[in-house]
Design an enzyme around this catalytic site. Structure first.
Site, PDB file in Angstrom:
ATOM      1  N   TYR A   1       0.844  -1.194   0.000  1.00  0.00           N
ATOM      2  CA  TYR A   1       0.000   0.000   0.000  1.00  0.00           C
ATOM      3  C   TYR A   1       0.883   1.250   0.000  1.00  0.00           C
ATOM      4  CZ  TYR A   1      -3.970  -3.086   1.011  1.00  0.00           C
ATOM      5  OH  TYR A   1      -4.920  -4.072   0.966  1.00  0.00           O
TER       6      TYR A   1
ATOM      7  N   SER B   1     -12.831  -4.034  -0.464  1.00  0.00           N
ATOM      8  CA  SER B   1     -13.693  -3.171  -1.304  1.00  0.00           C
ATOM      9  C   SER B   1     -15.177  -3.458  -1.078  1.00  0.00           C
ATOM     10  CB  SER B   1     -13.325  -3.309  -2.797  1.00  0.00           C
ATOM     11  OG  SER B   1     -12.077  -2.735  -3.057  1.00  0.00           O
TER      12      SER B   1
HETATM   13  P1  NAP Z   1     -14.470   0.587  -0.544  1.00  0.00           P
HETATM   14  O1  NAP Z   1     -15.163   0.882   0.753  1.00  0.00           O
HETATM   15  O2  NAP Z   1     -15.140  -0.320  -1.497  1.00  0.00           O
HETATM   16  O3  NAP Z   1     -14.152   1.956  -1.291  1.00  0.00           O
HETATM   17  C1  NAP Z   1     -13.622   3.052  -0.592  1.00  0.00           C
HETATM   18  C2  NAP Z   1     -13.628   4.252  -1.517  1.00  0.00           C
HETATM   19  O4  NAP Z   1     -14.987   4.702  -1.664  1.00  0.00           O
HETATM   20  C3  NAP Z   1     -12.815   5.407  -0.957  1.00  0.00           C
HETATM   21  O5  NAP Z   1     -12.090   6.000  -2.008  1.00  0.00           O
HETATM   22  C4  NAP Z   1     -13.901   6.361  -0.447  1.00  0.00           C
HETATM   23  O6  NAP Z   1     -13.513   7.719  -0.526  1.00  0.00           O
HETATM   24  C5  NAP Z   1     -15.000   6.096  -1.449  1.00  0.00           C
HETATM   25  N1  NAP Z   1     -16.311   6.531  -0.970  1.00  0.00           N
HETATM   26  C6  NAP Z   1     -17.149   7.358  -1.644  1.00  0.00           C
HETATM   27  N2  NAP Z   1     -18.249   7.588  -0.921  1.00  0.00           N
HETATM   28  C7  NAP Z   1     -18.126   6.917   0.228  1.00  0.00           C
HETATM   29  C8  NAP Z   1     -18.965   6.799   1.367  1.00  0.00           C
HETATM   30  N3  NAP Z   1     -20.136   7.409   1.459  1.00  0.00           N
HETATM   31  N4  NAP Z   1     -18.543   6.014   2.379  1.00  0.00           N
HETATM   32  C9  NAP Z   1     -17.361   5.382   2.313  1.00  0.00           C
HETATM   33  N5  NAP Z   1     -16.513   5.465   1.242  1.00  0.00           N
HETATM   34  C10 NAP Z   1     -16.895   6.246   0.208  1.00  0.00           C
HETATM   35  O7  NAP Z   1     -13.080   0.006  -0.097  1.00  0.00           O
HETATM   36  P2  NAP Z   1     -11.570  -0.027  -0.744  1.00  0.00           P
HETATM   37  O8  NAP Z   1     -10.881   1.208  -0.315  1.00  0.00           O
HETATM   38  O9  NAP Z   1     -11.615  -0.334  -2.196  1.00  0.00           O
HETATM   39  O10 NAP Z   1     -10.981  -1.271   0.048  1.00  0.00           O
HETATM   40  C11 NAP Z   1     -11.111  -1.341   1.470  1.00  0.00           C
HETATM   41  C12 NAP Z   1      -9.928  -2.033   2.077  1.00  0.00           C
HETATM   42  O11 NAP Z   1      -9.863  -3.363   1.584  1.00  0.00           O
HETATM   43  C13 NAP Z   1      -8.553  -1.439   1.757  1.00  0.00           C
HETATM   44  O12 NAP Z   1      -8.203  -0.335   2.558  1.00  0.00           O
HETATM   45  C14 NAP Z   1      -7.662  -2.604   2.031  1.00  0.00           C
HETATM   46  O13 NAP Z   1      -7.426  -2.742   3.426  1.00  0.00           O
HETATM   47  C15 NAP Z   1      -8.511  -3.772   1.545  1.00  0.00           C
HETATM   48  N6  NAP Z   1      -8.170  -4.198   0.164  1.00  0.00           N
HETATM   49  C16 NAP Z   1      -7.566  -5.397   0.009  1.00  0.00           C
HETATM   50  C17 NAP Z   1      -7.278  -5.883  -1.252  1.00  0.00           C
HETATM   51  C18 NAP Z   1      -6.647  -7.235  -1.379  1.00  0.00           C
HETATM   52  O14 NAP Z   1      -6.227  -7.621  -2.474  1.00  0.00           O
HETATM   53  N7  NAP Z   1      -6.557  -7.978  -0.312  1.00  0.00           N
HETATM   54  C19 NAP Z   1      -7.575  -5.128  -2.401  1.00  0.00           C
HETATM   55  C20 NAP Z   1      -8.204  -3.885  -2.218  1.00  0.00           C
HETATM   56  C21 NAP Z   1      -8.508  -3.426  -0.938  1.00  0.00           C
HETATM   57  P3  NAP Z   1     -13.202   8.591   0.808  1.00  0.00           P
HETATM   58  O15 NAP Z   1     -11.909   8.106   1.341  1.00  0.00           O
HETATM   59  O16 NAP Z   1     -13.149   9.990   0.295  1.00  0.00           O
HETATM   60  O17 NAP Z   1     -14.340   8.380   1.791  1.00  0.00           O
END
Ligand code: NAP
Length: 304
Positions: A61, A215
């Site tokens: 990350y 996600s």
């Molecule tokens: P997500 O919750 O699906 O998406 C988060 C994104 O949505 C952020 O950019 C956020 O922006 C945005 N967003 C827009 N409106 C929102 C709202 N009302 N509430 C919350 N978020 C909103 O999660 P993700 O970031 O893609 O993934 C989450 C976690 O999963 C990562 O941090 C990581 O720990 C893990 N992950 C693991 C893998 C793997 O291969 N193992 C891959 C990807 C992710 P803002 O920040 O501006 O709120």
């Protein structure tokens, strides 16, 4: 209409004795926008203050395709160094095994070095959960298992998990490990429903693995749906969200948490208010009808 049970206040991480919050916070996007350690600390506090004590990061990350490998761990390390009392308030998870520019490396030598490097960046003497980020097809699971067992025996890692593994890859690694894997981390969201029907969650329940959903909002797509399918899923979530006075986002997390495998959604937001809001998901009630309505919208075809 019968209601599904609410999630418990805490969950056990796999078969371990580690108690985790039923919702986690992820730091994939922590280094975005040049975030400072003080700003990162505010996000850590927002999560902990909301009772979200399970924190997920990874060595990759921060990597932007050219550089930045390790930066998200290093930023959290700065936060922990500035406020050492924080470490004991969280269950800290990280991952490794993706080595840019090569895709994946889980040779024993690489794993040993990757774990040591994560601990150094995080400025901690151990992590509570260490996960293989993506499977290395060129690594024999027996050798991987030996290196991971050694990491646990050395006290650097308390428990082991995997991410993006197929069911056979999980079974093969588990076969050679001297201890039980505690978690699996696939992509799961109301927009990514493969796990519900392809056996991954059934295997997790059978092996006692805690599923961590990455996600959970489809990378944010659920917040601003564009396709007809995404809009239909959002509408099915909105029906429950509006009735219970929560946001669609919270409804999405709670929809995942209603599954009997005990899915822990990993909040991806790096906005303090949105992180804290996630804790409301513990209070949302689902009926079978409402739950399946979201699934049907995501499938795009009625249930058989
Ligand atoms: P997500 O919750 O699906 O998406 C988060 C994104 O949505 C952020 O950019 C956020 O922006 C945005 N967003 C827009 N409106 C929102 C709202 N009302 N509430 C919350 N978020 C909103 O999660 P993700 O970031 O893609 O993934 C989450 C976690 O999963 C990562 O941090 C990581 O720990 C893990 N992950 C693991 C893998 C793997 O291969 N193992 C891959 C990807 C992710 P803002 O920040 O501006 O709120």
């Amino acid at each position: 209409m019968s209601e599904l049970p609410l999630p418990p206040a805490t969950r056990r991480l796999g078969a371990s004795d580690i108690e985790v919050s039923p919702i986690a916070w992820g730091m994939w996007r922590l280094t975005e926008n040049g975030r400072t350690a003080a700003e990162a600390a505010r996000l850590v506090h927002a999560a902990l203050d909301a009772g979200i004590t399970f924190l997920d990061t990874a060595d990759i990350y921060g990597f932007d395709g050219a550089g930045g490998f390790g930066d998200a761990e290093a930023l959290l390390g700065e936060v922990l160094a500035a406020e050492p009392g924080l470490r004991d308030k969280m269950v800290l998870a990280t991952k490794g095994g993706i080595m840019p520019p090569l895709p994946y490396d889980q040779s024993p030598d690489y794993l040993r070095k990757a774990i040591d490097a994560s601990l150094a960046r995080l400025k901690v003497d151990h992590v509570d959960l260490w996960q293989i980020h993506r499977p290395d097809i060129l690594a024999h699971p027996q050798e991987v298992a030996r290196a991971l067992d050694d990491a646990v025996a050395s006290g650097k890692v308390r428990t082991l998990g995997v991410s993006n593994f197929t069911q056979s890859q999980i079974a093969a690694l588990q076969h050679f490990l001297g201890q039980k894997l505690v978690s699996t981390q696939p992509e799961i969201s109301p927009l990514r429903i493969d796990c519900f029907e392809n056996g991954e969650l059934d295997q997790a329940m059978m092996l006692g693995l805690t599923p961590l959903a990455w996600s959970p909002l489809g990378g944010g797509r659920l917040a601003a749906p564009e396709t007809p399918r995404d809009k239909a899923v959002a509408a099915a979530l909105d029906a429950v969200a509006e009735a219970q006075g929560v946001s669609r986002t919270v409804a999405a997390y709670s929809w995942l948490m209603a599954h009997p495998a005990g899915i822990i959604p990993i909040i991806g937001s790096q906005n303090a208010a949105r992180i804290a809001e996630g804790a409301q998901a513990l209070k949302v009630r689902w009926t079978r009808q409402d739950w399946y309505a979201v699934l049907v919208a995501a499938r795009g075809v009625p249930l058989p």
